[in-house]
Design a protein around this motif. Structure first.
Motif, PDB file in Angstrom:
ATOM      1  N   ASN A 100       0.855  -1.176   0.000  1.00 23.52           N
ATOM      2  CA  ASN A 100       0.000   0.000   0.000  1.00 23.52           C
ATOM      3  C   ASN A 100       0.899   1.237   0.000  1.00 23.52           C
ATOM      4  N   LEU A 101       0.728   2.102  -0.988  1.00 21.77           N
ATOM      5  CA  LEU A 101       1.510   3.338  -1.055  1.00 21.77           C
ATOM      6  C   LEU A 101       0.922   4.350  -0.082  1.00 21.77           C
ATOM      7  N   LEU A 102       1.742   4.826   0.846  1.00 24.21           N
ATOM      8  CA  LEU A 102       1.308   5.806   1.831  1.00 24.21           C
ATOM      9  C   LEU A 102       1.706   7.225   1.453  1.00 24.21           C
ATOM     10  N   ASP A 103       2.874   7.354   0.806  1.00 21.21           N
ATOM     11  CA  ASP A 103       3.345   8.686   0.440  1.00 21.21           C
ATOM     12  C   ASP A 103       4.309   8.575  -0.729  1.00 21.21           C
ATOM     13  N   LEU A 104       4.223   9.539  -1.618  1.00 21.37           N
ATOM     14  CA  LEU A 104       5.138   9.657  -2.753  1.00 21.37           C
ATOM     15  C   LEU A 104       5.673  11.070  -2.726  1.00 21.37           C
ATOM     16  N   SER A 105       6.995  11.213  -2.669  1.00 15.82           N
ATOM     17  CA  SER A 105       7.550  12.561  -2.609  1.00 15.82           C
ATOM     18  C   SER A 105       8.848  12.639  -3.393  1.00 15.82           C
ATOM     19  N   GLY A 106       9.262  13.858  -3.652  1.00 16.16           N
ATOM     20  CA  GLY A 106      10.486  14.101  -4.398  1.00 16.16           C
ATOM     21  C   GLY A 106      11.670  14.401  -3.516  1.00 16.16           C
ATOM     22  N   SER A 107      11.444  14.462  -2.197  1.00 20.26           N
ATOM     23  CA  SER A 107      12.563  14.748  -1.299  1.00 20.26           C
ATOM     24  C   SER A 107      12.581  13.753  -0.149  1.00 20.26           C
ATOM     25  N   ILE A 108      13.765  13.458   0.313  1.00 16.03           N
ATOM     26  CA  ILE A 108      13.922  12.519   1.423  1.00 16.03           C
ATOM     27  C   ILE A 108      13.377  13.134   2.710  1.00 16.03           C
ATOM     28  N   LYS A 109      13.435  14.446   2.829  1.00 11.49           N
ATOM     29  CA  LYS A 109      12.954  15.113   4.037  1.00 11.49           C
ATOM     30  C   LYS A 109      11.444  14.933   4.205  1.00 11.49           C
ATOM     31  N   ALA A 110      10.690  15.155   3.143  1.00 11.44           N
ATOM     32  CA  ALA A 110       9.236  14.972   3.194  1.00 11.44           C
ATOM     33  C   ALA A 110       8.894  13.506   3.437  1.00 11.44           C
ATOM     34  N   CYS A 111       9.666  12.636   2.849  1.00 15.04           N
ATOM     35  CA  CYS A 111       9.460  11.203   3.006  1.00 15.04           C
ATOM     36  C   CYS A 111       9.713  10.783   4.456  1.00 15.04           C
ATOM     37  N   LYS A 112      10.761  11.309   5.065  1.00 13.86           N
ATOM     38  CA  LYS A 112      11.083  10.989   6.455  1.00 13.86           C
ATOM     39  C   LYS A 112       9.957  11.424   7.385  1.00 13.86           C
ATOM     40  N   THR A 113       9.418  12.595   7.142  1.00  9.88           N
ATOM     41  CA  THR A 113       8.341  13.109   7.979  1.00  9.88           C
ATOM     42  C   THR A 113       7.130  12.193   7.915  1.00  9.88           C
ATOM     43  N   ALA A 114       6.734  11.804   6.714  1.00 11.23           N
ATOM     44  CA  ALA A 114       5.588  10.912   6.545  1.00 11.23           C
ATOM     45  C   ALA A 114       5.857   9.548   7.170  1.00 11.23           C
ATOM     46  N   ALA A 115       7.060   9.019   6.981  1.00 11.56           N
ATOM     47  CA  ALA A 115       7.405   7.712   7.522  1.00 11.56           C
ATOM     48  C   ALA A 115       7.446   7.724   9.049  1.00 11.56           C
ATOM     49  N   LEU A 116       7.990   8.788   9.640  1.00  7.40           N
ATOM     50  CA  LEU A 116       8.037   8.895  11.098  1.00  7.40           C
ATOM     51  C   LEU A 116       6.636   8.906  11.691  1.00  7.40           C
ATOM     52  N   LYS A 117       5.767   9.715  11.102  1.00  9.55           N
ATOM     53  CA  LYS A 117       4.406   9.818  11.609  1.00  9.55           C
ATOM     54  C   LYS A 117       3.689   8.471  11.503  1.00  9.55           C
ATOM     55  N   CYS A 118       3.828   7.822  10.380  1.00 14.16           N
ATOM     56  CA  CYS A 118       3.172   6.536  10.167  1.00 14.16           C
ATOM     57  C   CYS A 118       3.760   5.452  11.068  1.00 14.16           C
ATOM     58  N   ASP A 119       5.084   5.416  11.190  1.00 10.97           N
ATOM     59  CA  ASP A 119       5.739   4.409  12.028  1.00 10.97           C
ATOM     60  C   ASP A 119       5.298   4.535  13.490  1.00 10.97           C
ATOM     61  N   GLU A 120       5.209   5.762  13.979  1.00  6.26           N
ATOM     62  CA  GLU A 120       4.811   5.970  15.367  1.00  6.26           C
ATOM     63  C   GLU A 120       3.371   5.516  15.595  1.00  6.26           C
ATOM     64  N   MET A 121       2.475   5.828  14.653  1.00  8.33           N
ATOM     65  CA  MET A 121       1.079   5.394  14.790  1.00  8.33           C
ATOM     66  C   MET A 121       0.961   3.879  14.715  1.00  8.33           C
ATOM     67  N   LYS A 122       1.685   3.269  13.781  1.00 10.01           N
ATOM     68  CA  LYS A 122       1.621   1.819  13.631  1.00 10.01           C
ATOM     69  C   LYS A 122       2.209   1.105  14.839  1.00 10.01           C
ATOM     70  N   PHE A 123       3.256   1.673  15.450  1.00  4.98           N
ATOM     71  CA  PHE A 123       3.835   1.041  16.629  1.00  4.98           C
ATOM     72  C   PHE A 123       2.861   1.106  17.803  1.00  4.98           C
ATOM     73  N   GLU A 124       2.132   2.198  17.924  1.00  7.08           N
ATOM     74  CA  GLU A 124       1.115   2.294  18.980  1.00  7.08           C
ATOM     75  C   GLU A 124       0.050   1.217  18.788  1.00  7.08           C
ATOM     76  N   GLN A 125      -0.371   1.007  17.539  1.00 11.56           N
ATOM     77  CA  GLN A 125      -1.338  -0.055  17.253  1.00 11.56           C
ATOM     78  C   GLN A 125      -0.730  -1.426  17.568  1.00 11.56           C
ATOM     79  N   TYR A 126       0.531  -1.609  17.210  1.00 11.64           N
ATOM     80  CA  TYR A 126       1.237  -2.863  17.474  1.00 11.64           C
ATOM     81  C   TYR A 126       1.280  -3.137  18.971  1.00 11.64           C
TER      82      TYR A 126
END
Length: 154
Positions: A100-126
């Motif tokens: 499942n594609l969660l985010d598509l971006s042209g910069s690693i910075k924007a990608c990191k922000t999206a990944a951090l937010k998603c990882d933290e939410m998913k870990f809480e669910q885990y």
């Protein structure tokens, strides 16, 4: 002079919920098996020429086996081909998977922000779903993965 333009895809890997993931047959999502599955898909769907053109830029930048989150880097010219190939991946090892594609971006910075937010939410669910079965070192492992995202570079 224009630098090399990349696209970064934050993707979530869903393992087949009907498969019994027993302790003797663990499915661990790694950079190697993700890269192999995607490259095999590019080869089977786009041929050797498609694989050759996308191999130079394709890289699995980050994988979190706890939350099943990953980041792929590819060139701007090939990102649609790689995205299509990822969508067509049906198994990793012997385990059926869906991406499942969660985010598509042209910069690693924007990608990191999206990944951090998603990882933290998913870990809480885990944590909520695993409750009493949560390994003692799970918090430390998750913190290591979050630090790894924060230090991603080109």
């Amino acid at each position: 002079m224009v630098g090399f333009k990349n696209r970064y895809m934050v993707m979530e890997v869903f393992l087949d919920p009907n498969k019994d993931l027993s302790a003797d047959d663990p499915i661990i999502i790694t950079q190697f098996n993700l890269s192999k599955a995607v490259k095999d898909s590019i080869l089977s769907n786009f041929g050797e020429c498609g694989l050759a053109s996308s191999t130079n830029s394709f890289q699995v930048k980050y994988v979190n086996p706890l939350t099943k989150l990953c980041i792929f880097r590819t060139s701007r010219e090939d990102y649609q081909k790689v995205w299509a190939a990822v969508t067509l991946v049906r198994t990793i090892g012997n385990c059926p998977v869906v991406f499942n594609l969660l985010d598509l971006s042209g910069s690693i910075k924007a990608c990191k922000t999206a990944a951090l937010k998603c990882d933290e939410m998913k870990f809480e669910q885990y944590k909520l779903s695993a409750a009493d079965r949560l390994p003692a070192d799970a918090h430390q492992r998750m913190q290591n993965f979050l630090e790894k995202i924060k230090h991603l570079e080109h």
